[in-house]
Enzyme design. Structure first.
Site, PDB file in Angstrom:
ATOM      1  CG  ASP A 195      -1.926   1.086   1.279  1.00 59.80           C
ATOM      2  OD1 ASP A 195      -1.905   1.955   0.388  1.00 59.80           O
ATOM      3  OD2 ASP A 195      -2.768   1.075   2.197  1.00 59.80           O
ATOM      4  CG  ASP A 206      -4.455   5.389  -0.353  1.00 58.71           C
ATOM      5  OD1 ASP A 206      -3.685   4.435  -0.467  1.00 58.71           O
ATOM      6  OD2 ASP A 206      -5.127   5.610   0.679  1.00 58.71           O
ATOM      7  CG  HIS A 281      -9.543   6.963   3.451  1.00 58.83           C
ATOM      8  ND1 HIS A 281      -8.718   7.796   2.746  1.00 58.83           N
ATOM      9  CD2 HIS A 281      -8.928   5.756   3.468  1.00 58.83           C
ATOM     10  CE1 HIS A 281      -7.649   7.127   2.349  1.00 58.83           C
ATOM     11  NE2 HIS A 281      -7.743   5.875   2.777  1.00 58.83           N
ATOM     12  CG  HIS A 289      -7.615   8.656   6.696  1.00 58.35           C
ATOM     13  ND1 HIS A 289      -8.434   7.554   6.780  1.00 58.35           N
ATOM     14  CD2 HIS A 289      -6.397   8.177   6.379  1.00 58.35           C
ATOM     15  CE1 HIS A 289      -7.726   6.459   6.535  1.00 58.35           C
ATOM     16  NE2 HIS A 289      -6.487   6.817   6.286  1.00 58.35           N
ATOM     17  CD  GLU A 314      -8.034   1.640   2.519  1.00 56.68           C
ATOM     18  OE1 GLU A 314      -7.040   0.884   2.480  1.00 56.68           O
ATOM     19  OE2 GLU A 314      -8.021   2.747   3.091  1.00 56.68           O
ATOM     20  CD  GLU A 403      -6.279   2.407  -0.600  1.00 59.63           C
ATOM     21  OE1 GLU A 403      -6.690   3.429  -0.028  1.00 59.63           O
ATOM     22  OE2 GLU A 403      -5.214   1.826  -0.275  1.00 59.63           O
TER      23      GLU A 403
END
Length: 422
Positions: A195, A206, A281, A289, A314, A403
């Site tokens: 990640d 992300d 998120h 976040h 994710e 994700e």
């Protein structure tokens, strides 16, 4: 709706022409006597253009993206149409005009996050090919982070690594990256979650994937990937987050995982693959976040997704209890947003805060990044830092993660981080 395929855009293996050094050479001068009188005149032959230089991505990838995309316009991700009541957006002239302007301007959010996405695709293509059992965790993360810094052409808080590279193993689902001196070695039977993030001008990309080296947990990975794809498909403007969690859970729990002859059906709560206390998120500017959570189970959250927002969709699955707890040595930290100002009396605390503001701002970082910045590892988490320890399910279980980052554009949903791998 036509789906844009990132594979059609320049990739690490493709050769891109670089016109910057294109020049013309004059050929030799010759003498001619057109009248036949013996009076020769000089005449130049036509100029020939020099051959254009070719630029190739290196192995490992270390050539900055500006060499491949000099106009500052980067490939779109996968485009998915909005569903139901939002289908009108696809043909709206007003919305299409707004997007046309954003797509053609190198300084927009779209181009910044697409640049980050192209970095992620190229770096992870190399990582997925070269990560093998026997490698150390330090070796794995440094290869990814060095590639990210080179391709994004790291420039302070203008562009760089979005957050520490997570390489969580087995029952650990998230928030593990090795600290200096960590001697952990990747083994054949491990389930590895990779990640990592890239940011350009605070727009964070992300994205994560899971690697295994035998077929024992293929179904686990398949279920998590399918759940992520479901979350992406059902996401959209005005979609309620609680309902979206239900769609993700339904997909995840339609799979059964068989390990060593034992079947783990998701209908049983105590061995549910859905990790119920982890979530996707929203992502804000320099804020990984940003306040909205996409839970992985159905819930009563009435909050809606909104036009222009960016989300990390994710999902996490497990063969364990389906809940994680904090466990192990902490490596992840971030400056507390909107923290009350506390007078710092210690010189070391003042120095650390100044370094964090300069190098990371509100972006997450880890102890290795402090080492790189020349700072000591004395951390003052009770004053201005939040720590994020590893998140683990029960010992003996295995966890998986996939994700993607999506952008809720006015006319269409863009899966910015989509590639030909996942």
């Amino acid at each position: 709706m036509t789906v844009t395929d990132p594979k059609k855009d320049p990739s690490p293996s493709q050769v891109i022409e670089d016109n910057d050094d294109a020049e013309e050479d004059e050929e030799d001068v010759v003498e001619v006597d057109p009248s036949g009188t013996g009076d020769a005149k000089k005449k130049k032959k036509k100029k020939k253009p020099k051959k254009k230089k070719k630029v190739e991505q290196s192995d490992p990838p270390r050539v900055g993206l500006s060499k491949f995309f000099p106009t500052g316009i980067y490939p779109e991700g996968e485009l998915q149409p909005y569903k139901d009541d939002n289908s009108w957006r696809t043909t709206s002239e007003e919305k299409r005009y707004l997007e046309k302007l954003a797509n053609e301007d190198p300084e927009t959010t779209y181009q910044n996050i697409r640049r980050a996405a192209e970095v992620h695709r190229q770096v992870r293509a190399h990582a997925r090919k070269h990560i093998k059992p026997g490698m150390s965790m330090i070796e794995i993360v440094e290869n990814i982070e060095n590639g990210t810094r080179a391709l994004v052409e790291e420039d302070g808080l203008e562009s760089g690594v979005g957050f520490p590279t997570g390489v969580s193993l087995n029952n650990c689902a998230a928030h593990y990256t090795p600290n200096a001196g960590d001697t952990t070695i990747l083994k054949q039977g491990d389930v590895l979650k990779v990640d990592f993030g890239v940011h350009v001008k605070g727009r964070i990309l992300d994205s994560a994937f899971t690697l295994t080296f035998d077929h024992t947990y293929d179904k686990l990975l398949e279920s998590v990937k399918a759940a992520t794809d479901t979350g992406i498909r059902e996401a959209g403007i005005d979609v309620r987050l609680g309902e979206l969690g239900g769609y993700i859970q339904e997909t995840m729990e339609s799979y059964e995982v068989e390990v060593g002859g034992k079947v783990f059906p998701d209908s049983l709560i105590n061995i549910s693959k859905t990790i119920q206390n982890l979530s996707g998120h929203s992502i804000g500017l320099y804020n990984i976040h940003a306040g909205k959570s996409v839970m992985l189970i159905k819930n009563d959250d009435p909050t809606k997704m909104e036009e222009g927002e960016t989300f990390a969709i994710e999902t996490f699955g497990s063969t364990g209890r389906g809940r994680v707890v904090e466990s192990g040595d902490c490596s992840h930290y971030a400056k507390i947003l909107n923290a009350p100002k506390v007078p710092l009396r210690l010189t070391t605390a003042k120095s650390l805060l100044k370094s964090i503001d300069k190098n990371f701002g509100t972006l997450p970082f880890c102890r290795r990044y402090l080492d790189r910045a020349g700072e000591s590892n004395v951390l003052y988490t009770q004053l201005f830092l939040q720590d994020y320890p590893p998140l683990c399910d029960q010992l003996g279980s295995m966890t998986a993660q996939y994700e993607h980052t999506i952008l809720l554009r006015p006319t269409v949903k863009e899966v910015v981080s989509r590639g030909d791998d996942y």
